[in-house]
Design a protein around this motif. Sequence first.
Motif, short mmCIF file in Angstrom:
data_model
loop_
_atom_site.label_atom_id
_atom_site.label_comp_id
_atom_site.label_asym_id
_atom_site.label_seq_id
_atom_site.Cartn_x
_atom_site.Cartn_y
_atom_site.Cartn_z
N VAL B 35 -30.16 14.36 23.72
CA VAL B 35 -31.33 15.07 24.22
C VAL B 35 -30.92 16.53 24.35
CG1 VAL B 35 -32.93 15.34 26.12
CG2 VAL B 35 -32.16 13.09 25.46
N THR B 88 -17.50 12.84 20.80
CA THR B 88 -18.31 13.32 21.92
C THR B 88 -19.47 12.35 22.14
OG1 THR B 88 -17.85 15.53 21.07
CG2 THR B 88 -19.44 15.37 22.84
N THR B 92 -22.16 13.46 27.10
CA THR B 92 -21.40 14.70 27.12
C THR B 92 -22.15 15.80 26.37
OG1 THR B 92 -19.41 13.37 27.14
CG2 THR B 92 -19.15 15.68 26.59
N LEU B 94 -25.27 16.13 26.01
CA LEU B 94 -26.40 16.60 26.82
C LEU B 94 -25.94 17.70 27.77
CD1 LEU B 94 -29.30 14.95 28.41
CD2 LEU B 94 -27.64 15.69 30.05
N ILE B 95 -24.79 17.48 28.44
CA ILE B 95 -24.29 18.50 29.36
C ILE B 95 -23.91 19.76 28.58
CG2 ILE B 95 -22.58 18.99 31.13
CD1 ILE B 95 -23.90 16.74 32.23
N VAL B 96 -23.36 19.58 27.37
CA VAL B 96 -23.00 20.74 26.55
C VAL B 96 -24.24 21.56 26.20
CG1 VAL B 96 -22.11 21.47 24.31
CG2 VAL B 96 -20.92 19.71 25.61
N LEU B 98 -26.97 21.68 27.83
CA LEU B 98 -27.41 22.32 29.07
C LEU B 98 -26.64 23.62 29.29
CD1 LEU B 98 -29.00 21.92 31.78
CD2 LEU B 98 -26.96 20.86 32.68
N GLY B 99 -25.32 23.55 29.10
CA GLY B 99 -24.48 24.74 29.25
C GLY B 99 -24.87 25.82 28.25
#
Lengths: 314, 286
Positions: B35, B88, B92, B94-96, B98-99
């Motif tokens: 996502v 990955t 993980t 998704l968080i990337v 986001l960053g």
Amino acid sequence: MRRWGLIGLAGVLLVVPPLLPERHLATFVLLTLAAAVTVGVSLLMGYAGQVSLGQASFYAIGAYAAGLLAVHGTPPLLGLLAAPVIAAVAAVLLGAPLLRLRGHHLAFATLAVQLILLSLLAQADWAGGAIGLQGIPRFSVGGLELRDDLGYAYLACAVLLIALLISRNVVVSRAGRGLRAAATSEVAAAASGVPVGGYRLAVFALSAAFAGLAGGVYAFFLGYLAPGSFPVLLSIEYVVMAVVGGLGTIAGPVVGATVIVLLVQVLNTLGTQPGMPDYAPTVLNYAVYALLLVVCVLFLPKGLVPAVTRRLRG
Amino acid sequence: MSDLIGYLLTGLGIGAGFALVASGLVAIYRVTRVVNFAQGAFAVLAAMLTASLLGAGVPHGIAELGGVGLGAVTGLLVGLVAIGKPGTSPGTSLIVTLGLGVLAYAIEILIWGDQPRSFPGVPGVAEMGGARLQAHYLLIIAVTAPVFAVMAWFFARTDLGKALSACASNRYAAQVVGIDVRRMGLLAFAIGGALGGLAGVLTTPVQQVTFDSDVALIVNGFAGAVLGGLTRPGVALAAGLLLGVAQTLVAGYGGGAYQVEVALVLMLTVMIVQAARTGPVAEAAR
């Protein structure tokens, strides 16, 4: 973290505030409050396997609860005690339907809840609306009023220690083991008799209570609250702090919050030097959060604390 | 009555933006199971570049193409970071993303500042069925419709599109027949970037864009995409349009202040109902 770790940290927290110059005390208070919220986020992400992108909502709920109660004449101590309770109740009400969701659905749902809360707060005239809630009295117990930053520093330290102590006890308890099992495989955990749904909701409420308590202190410390003080980015900051420090460790949130707040502080000082453009601090802040998050997730997936302890043990 | 037609057309125009963002999300999710939180940033970057190009005297059309191109390139870059490292997990990634979405804020402020930006679209007011609305809304609808037609043709008829669909339906089988799943994932990110960029370029003349307007776009886009279970582009299109229309109707007839809540509560309800239907076990077993 073993018992000595906690006692050591308590010692450090007792000694540090008076040594800090007056102008750095506010940073210390905000750092400590952020660490307390991050303890909850770490518990939620590391032990219950849930990503919440809306943790600042509960910080806001706690802050507004304490602030509104105090503005309407409730003794501040009662207001502060009510903050975590109200935040936890809100978490239970929201969590009961939301925690059916997993992974990215839950992440978006918590983000959505925060956007709804911000929009509602901005329209709520009884809470000050977009202008904000003003005239929150200073914190006081009996006749003793907390006026200077040093007092709030100790109050924030107390909040952090309470959060750490509770989460340490939760982690080593039977419920904590059940949670860890559920984070690895929900089906297996449920099959072995772990009441997964109930535990998830309980951790969600507990992490909200930490955030609510910290929010309560924040309300008395600043004496003023506005919806703009709780942006989505604040929620993301807590996730960054938890991930950088190390999920599923007790020391992680404290280390993560300290590293990031200090780094941001240094960059802010750098960004406000004469000759720097006035957007420099904002840009540096965003860049630091973003890069730390990406680099940590990709290359230090377990975070700083486990990486360092592994290095130390050889 | 004429009010209603006006609201409907305006809503379709706004909804087209959501639909484009939603289908970008779907394109990426289908192939990579990621996502993409940076989806809104593609729109903002594309809109900002277009505004700058137009300001520098580049003619309409070329400037907009430049914006969409930047969206595609950014999509590719985000994809490289998010899924480039072997092993990955989607969580993980998704968080990337986001960053990277937050990193885009820094870059946008650095280049374009933090003030809202806009650029002129189709000038004038159009009259349809007695309703008056900005003519630009008609352009949005006129561009979005063929884009979706081309997308449908691309996925169903071309080899590349079929390879992408193969990854979407069964990654392992796709790998076995010799499809480079990682390269297809990057292609999906580039397509997602272009769709996001197009959304930004199309809607900016009627809605100003700031560095943080991506939050509204991504949430509305996700709300649209989630209706189709994140995998069906057709449903995402319909849902995006529906969302736009619902929001303009709420704003037009009820409280304008509550249109954010409408979209979000709708999304939450759909997600919770879907989760109740499939159950956590189905999700965990996938």
